[in-house]
Design an enzyme around this catalytic site. Structure first.
Site, PDB file in Angstrom:
ATOM      1  N   TYR A 278      47.032  19.680  11.010  1.00 51.46           N
ATOM      2  CA  TYR A 278      46.831  19.209   9.643  1.00 51.46           C
ATOM      3  C   TYR A 278      47.693  17.971   9.393  1.00 51.46           C
ATOM      4  CZ  TYR A 278      46.448  19.922   4.503  1.00 51.46           C
ATOM      5  OH  TYR A 278      46.200  19.813   3.165  1.00 51.46           O
ATOM      6  N   TYR A 326      39.109  11.203   8.202  1.00 54.08           N
ATOM      7  CA  TYR A 326      37.855  11.963   8.050  1.00 54.08           C
ATOM      8  C   TYR A 326      37.619  12.293   6.585  1.00 54.08           C
ATOM      9  CZ  TYR A 326      34.451  15.780   8.545  1.00 54.08           C
ATOM     10  OH  TYR A 326      33.347  16.582   8.436  1.00 54.08           O
TER      11      TYR A 326
END
Lengths: 380, 136
Positions: A278, A326
Site C-alpha cells: 500500500y 493507479y
C-alpha cells in the site's frame, strides 16, 4: 486457524474508477458488490457474511438485501479490508458463515455521501497533534521520513524513484489514472506539498470501489473463476498518533502483521512472485519492503533504484501502478488485493508470468495499523 | 477578513494536569512510581507496566529535533510553509510541536538540533508548548 482452507471466488472493482460524481459512497460499495457477485455467479441471498469499512456493515447488508449471520465492521483505515479477509477466513473456518462479501467504496474525490475527516479536539490526536497544523495525511503520514532518510543516508532522488518505477507499471494498465512516463527530475520539480514530499510522491485522490467474496476452499472448486487461496494472514495496530510511533524508521504494525502472515503461510521470501505494498506516499514501499523482510533495514531504496521491483525485475511490486498512479480513494487496501487476485488469475494488464504466490500488504491510518494477506493460485 | 485560529485541544480529566502546566509555563510529564518509566501523552497509569501509581513532574523543556515536514498546504492559524515537527524530550518521550523563532527551511531545521520549550498562549485556558533552537 486451519491453514489454506479459504479462497477468493469473486473479485471485482467498480465499473468506473477515477471521477464518479454520479454515485454516492454507498452506491460505490453496491456497484463493486454487484460486479463481484456476477463474477462469482452468486446473488445477494447467497451471501451470509458481510464485512466493510467506511460504511457500516448494516448499511451495506440492508442496501444489498443480505441477511447475514456474521458481520465485521473493523475500521482501522485502508488496510481494514485485509483484516476483513483475515477475520472472514476465521469465521468461515469456525462455521459462523459460509460465503462472505467484503466491500469497499469511497467517494474520495467527489465526496458524495461520504463522511468527514478530522479528530475530535478531545481525542489524544486532537489534543496533541492537531494544534500544530496537521492538515491530513500529506502532512502527517510523511513526518517520520526525514528521520528514516538521515538514519540510512537515503536521498530525495531515491524517494522520487519509487514514484518513477510505479508510473512504469501504470503505463501498462489502461485503467490507471496516470500513465505517462515520469523522471526523477519531474518528481522533484513537481509542486512541494510537505517537504520533502512533492505532489508526485503523494497518492491520487479518486472515486471507486472494490469487493471480494470468500468461501471455503472445498466449495471454491465449484465457482466459475479459478480460486485464489488464502495461505496466510496477519494484522496489527500500533498508535493513532504518528508522533508516538516507537521507531520512525520502521513500523511495528508492519513487522508484526507481516511475520504472522509469513509464518501462517509457511513460505519463504524467495517463494513470493508478486507483491503489493500500500503506497499512499512514496516512502511506504521502502518501509514495507524492509518491515516484511524483503530487504535489510535501509536497503529498500537501492533495491528499487536497481530496478528489482520494476517491469522485468525479480520482485514485481505494485503492478497496477499503485496509489501513486493507479487510483487512491482514501482506503486503498482493497485495490491492492484486487491486483493480487488478477495476477493469480492470470488476467492482470501487466501480468507477471506464472505468478503463483502474491502478497498484499496494507497500512491503516498513518502507520496506525496493518494487514497482510498471502494469496496463492495453487490448491493447498 | 477574520484570521482563523489553529485547532485547539479540549482537555480531558486525564490530560488536565498537562494543560494546567503549559498555562503556567511548565512542561509536565508523568513517571511510573514502580518501574520509573517516563511517558507521554498523559494517562493515569503506566503504559509499560500498567501500574496506577504514577506521578506528574516538571520536565526540563530540553529536546532535540527528531523529524518533521514543512507543510505548504493552507491551514487555519498558520502561514505556509511551516514545519510540523516531532521532538524528542531530554527525558525520553517524543511529542508533536512547531519550531518557533527560526526560518522554516530544511537548511535551518537540522535533525538533532538542540531545542527548548517556549509557551505560546492561545486563549485564557490553552497554552501550547512550542520549541525554539537553543542559541549556541
Amino acid at each position: 486457524m486451519k491453514r489454506k482452507s479459504v479462497a477468493v471466488v469473486g473479485a471485482a472493482e467498480t465499473t468506473e474508477l477515477g471521477l464518479i460524481p454520479n454515485l454516492s459512497q454507498l452506491q460505490l460499495h453496491a456497484d463493486a458488490a454487484l460486479n463481484t457477485l456476477a463474477d462469482a455467479g452468486l446473488k445477494p441471498t447467497d451471501i451470509d457474511g458481510v464485512a466493510t469499512a467506511g460504511e457500516s456493515p448494516t448499511s451495506v447488508a440492508h442496501y444489498l438485501g443480505i441477511t447475514p449471520t456474521w458481520v465485521d465492521g473493523t475500521s482501522v483505515g485502508g488496510c481494514s479490508f485485509m483484516i476483513h479477509v483475515r477475520h472472514a477466513a476465521a469465521a468461515i473456518n469456525e462455521g459462523l458463515c459460509t460465503t462472505v462479501l467484503i466491500t469497499h467504496g469511497e467517494s474520495g474525490r467527489s465526496r458524495i455521501g461520504s463522511g468527514r475527516f478530522g479528530a475530535s479536539p478531545a481525542s489524544l490526536a486532537g489534543q496533541f497533534e492537531a494544534p500544530f497544523g496537521t492538515m491530513g495525511p500529506p502532512t502527517v503520514f510523511t513526518i517520520p521520513v526525514l528521520r528514516y532518510m538521515k538514519t540510512y543516508g537515503i536521498t530525495e532522488e531515491q524517494l522520487a524513484m519509487v514514484a518513477v518505477v510505479q508510473r512504469e507499471w501504470a503505463g501498462k494498465n489502461p485503467r490507471a489514472s496516470y500513465r505517462d512516463p515520469i523522471t526523477v527530475a519531474d518528481v522533484l520539480n513537481s509542486r512541494m506539498i510537505a517537504y520533502p514530499f512533492r505532489l508526485l510522491m503523494c497518492c491520487l485522490v479518486t472515486d471507486g470501489g472494490g469487493a471480494l467474496i470468500l468461501t471455503s476452499a472445498e466449495r471454491a472448486k465449484d465457482f466459475p473463476r479459478k480460486p485464489v487461496y488464502i495461505l496466510g494472514t496477519g494484522e496489527s495496530v500500533e498508535t493513532p498518533m504518528v508522533s508516538q510511533m516507537a521507531d520512525f524508521t520502521t513500523s511495528k504494525a508492519f513487522r508484526v502483521s507481516g511475520k504472522k502472515a509469513f509464518e501462517e503461510a509457511g513460505i519463504a521470501h524467495k517463494d513470493v512472485d508478486h507483491l503489493m505494498i500500500y503506497d499512499a506516499f512514496a516512502h511506504l514501499p521502502l518501509y514495507g519492503l524492509e518491515d516484511l523482510g524483503f530487504c535489510k533495514p535501509g536497503e529498500a531504496a537501492s533495491f528499487i533504484w536497481e530496478r528489482n521491483t520494476a517491469p522485468g525485475g525479480k520482485l514485481p511490486l505494485n503492478t497496477n501502478g499503485g496509489g501513486l498512479s493507479y487510483m487512491h480513494s482514501g482506503m486503498y487496501g482493497m485495490y491492492a488485493m484486487q491486483e493480487s487476485v488478477r495476477q493469480l488469475r492470470g488476467v492482470a494488464p501487466a501480468q507477471v508470468p506464472n505468478a503463483k504466490i502474491s502478497i498484499a500488504h496494507g497500512v491503516g491510518g498513518m502507520f496506525a495499523a496493518s494487514g497482510t494477506i498471502v494469496f496463492s493460485n495453487q490448491a493447498p | 477578513m477574520a484570521e482563523l485560529k489553529r485547532p485547539l485541544p479540549h482537555p480531558t480529566p486525564e490530560t488536565q494536569h498537562f494543560w494546567e502546566g503549559t498555562r503556567q509555563g511548565e512542561l509536565r510529564l508523568q513517571r511510573c512510581d514502580d518501574c520509573r518509566h517516563v511517558y507521554f501523552p498523559p494517562r493515569p497509569f503506566c503504559p509499560k507496566c500498567a501500574s496506577r501509581k504514577v506521578s506528574v513532574f516538571k520536565a526540563s523543556g530540553r529536546a532535540k529535533l527528531y523529524s518533521y515536514v514543512i507543510s505548504h498546504r493552507p491551514a487555519p492559524g498558520f502561514t505556509p510553509p511551516y514545519a510540523i515537527a516531532v521532538v524528542e524530550l531530554a527525558e525520553g518521550p517524543r511529542m508533536m510541536t512547531n519550531i518557533a523563532g527560526c526560518a522554516q527551511t530544511p537548511e535551518v531545521l537540522a535533525l538533532d538540533m538542540p531545542l527548548e520549550a517556549v509557551f505560546e498562549k492561545q486563549t485564557d485556558d490553552i497554552t501550547l508548548a512550542l520549541f525554539k533552537p537553543v542559541k549556541g
